[in-house]
Design an enzyme around this catalytic site. Sequence first.
Site, PDB file in Angstrom:
ATOM      1  N   GLU B  60       0.794  -1.317   0.160  1.00 52.67           N
ATOM      2  CA  GLU B  60       0.107   0.019  -0.221  1.00 52.67           C
ATOM      3  C   GLU B  60       0.752   1.302   0.047  1.00 52.67           C
ATOM      4  O   GLU B  60       0.312   2.261  -0.594  1.00 52.67           O
ATOM      5  CB  GLU B  60      -0.997   0.034   1.267  1.00 52.67           C
ATOM      6  CG  GLU B  60      -1.958  -0.920   1.133  1.00 52.67           C
ATOM      7  CD  GLU B  60      -1.998  -2.387   1.341  1.00 52.67           C
ATOM      8  OE1 GLU B  60      -0.685  -2.684   1.701  1.00 52.67           O
ATOM      9  OE2 GLU B  60      -2.960  -3.129   1.257  1.00 52.67           O
ATOM     10  N   HIS B 129     -11.380  -4.938   8.935  1.00 50.06           N
ATOM     11  CA  HIS B 129     -11.854  -4.731   7.772  1.00 50.06           C
ATOM     12  C   HIS B 129     -13.164  -4.065   7.821  1.00 50.06           C
ATOM     13  O   HIS B 129     -14.034  -4.370   7.001  1.00 50.06           O
ATOM     14  CB  HIS B 129     -12.068  -6.000   7.048  1.00 50.06           C
ATOM     15  CG  HIS B 129     -10.800  -6.730   6.596  1.00 50.06           C
ATOM     16  ND1 HIS B 129      -9.910  -7.502   7.431  1.00 50.06           N
ATOM     17  CD2 HIS B 129      -9.992  -6.866   5.416  1.00 50.06           C
ATOM     18  CE1 HIS B 129      -8.819  -7.799   6.786  1.00 50.06           C
ATOM     19  NE2 HIS B 129      -9.069  -7.632   5.470  1.00 50.06           N
TER      20      HIS B 129
END
Lengths: 324, 323
Positions: B60, B129
């Site tokens: 990322e 998440h």
Amino acid sequence: MNVQGYEKRQLLEFYSTMYKIRKFEEEVFELYKQGLMPGLAHTYVGEEAIATGACNAIEKGKDYVASTHRGHGHLIASGADLSKMMAEILGKKTGYCKGKGGSMHVVSLENNILGANGIVGGGIPLATGAAYTSKLKNTGQVTLSFFGDAATNQGTFHESLNMAAAWKLPVVYIIENNQFGISVSIKRVTAIKDLAERAKAYGMPGVVVDGNNVIEVYEKVKEAVELARKGEGPTLIECKTYRFRGHHVGDPGIEYRLQEEIEEWKAKCPIKRLKEALINNSIATEDDIKNIERDVDKQIEEAVEFAKQSPYPEPSEAFEDLFV
Amino acid sequence: MREITYAQAICEALDEEMARDENVILLGEDVGIIGGNFKTSVGLYKKYGEWRVKDTPISESGFTGLALGAAITGLRPVVEIMFSDFMAVCFDQIINQIAKIRYMSGGQVKVPLTIRTPIGGGRSSAAQHSQSLQALVAHIPGLKVVLPSTAEEAKGLLKTAIREDNPVVFMEHKMEYNKKYLVPEGEYTIPFGKARIAREGSDITIVATSSMVMKSLDAAKELEKDGIETEIIDIRTIVPLDKETIVKSVIKTGKLLIVDEGHIRCGIGAEIAMSVLDDVFYDLDLPIQRMGTENVPLPFSPALEFPLIPDAKKIYQKVKQMM
């Protein structure tokens, strides 16, 4: 130092640039001591051959350069305006960033310098992205990504080199291994001797260079730039060097280093070495060198004067330049 | 109007903008061959090729930073961060690099970069998440923060985000992706900083973000049966914030409830409340109220998770208390 095959003009240009960086940094240190510089700056004294050799191996103004917190040398070697740099370092309105960036964040888009960076390793992905644009648009541009030895232990180093190699991006990664991350010797936190060895893990060439030899830096970077331009992907070049001063202008740099070690490296001063090579090979005389130095001294003096005379920005300008 | 899913609407926005401007690229994990983890880029890899729709490694920081480098050298990247929770992996790039480079450079560079990322709980994805991290990014000067509600909103706002020359964090709600909505045919964009009155009413103002707009609308249907007319403002963008529309509405209704799925503490509710308080104080019948996710990480079991997140029933009850 082998200067065979080089034109006098180019060698003197190398000398002039290295001397300019040294002199600029010494002035920065002076301004700090006099209390005229807000904050701090990280000087490049002792490492001048790297920026000079590398930035002369690319097409200035066409190729990109991404720099670090120790970035003055990369800017000067890329042809940035000394007055605008010095004004920025003093926090003046006339600086490259209108006083908003300071030493650690000088950007000069007109010179294709994508910025110094206050985060160790923070600029490596950015450099990789510039190379992505060049690849996608097929512009033939190459990006030089500078960072120190300590940055090679950041995740961004690993992530960026991995992507650049996988996608054969036109970028040259240059480690300026001055052997210390602030006070910590790279040897105390890293098991391998040559950081360039890591290149193998990403599938790119890794090269170790004497970072205090401007000719060697120039030649190795030039080879890497040619590979990148041909579409053959990135190279990792490790330039072994040493910073003569501390981490920043306020750090004497002696608590964590042996005096003998500092002296040993000062004897390998890149500027002194080039000067000796120029004189020993009868390429230049002492007078030629003095003329160059006099000319540079004047430029630096003018830059300091410009910076000192320039106004500070108005407080209201703090609200400008956030969004387009 | 035709009915398509929220994910299809996102996909259409990407497709239209990529066709319109060859500098628009999409990159992120799994955005290419499989068309995205939430199917928001189906078919784009085939249509635009692997360099404009780039499947990245799971890095990322690397690819978000790469997108910044691409943005300041002539491309117009859209980065997908698969879950907003993963922004934490690349916060240096978002907070210190992307949000700052234009300002630090004294305006020398433009950053036409959109970060798309899904927020929201409700699918037993547990604590890493399920977060709604809009307050974290809205806190940082230099980022625009967009929270679309319906598919129509998502498409129009995403097209605006991509055309922006500033960094935008575009937060999609993952529970909406498969829901069908009426979406206009053809080209349209929705401007930033202009809230939408999703329902007109005179008794109370609810300012809602993202899927809380739909939950508030569901609550409003029940409230209507009790004779309570709710005005619902879909705020659309947190940065910039359309204060004016909120103030106007609260002066009319005298009551303000803010509903956002982020954690309550230091959240969007607190920010909006204080942003408008000076202008509505003497028009308020009672103190401003806020709803959000309770201040604990989101647990896995639905038995634990659902009670923590605002829903239509809880909004209904809250409004009843405020009457």
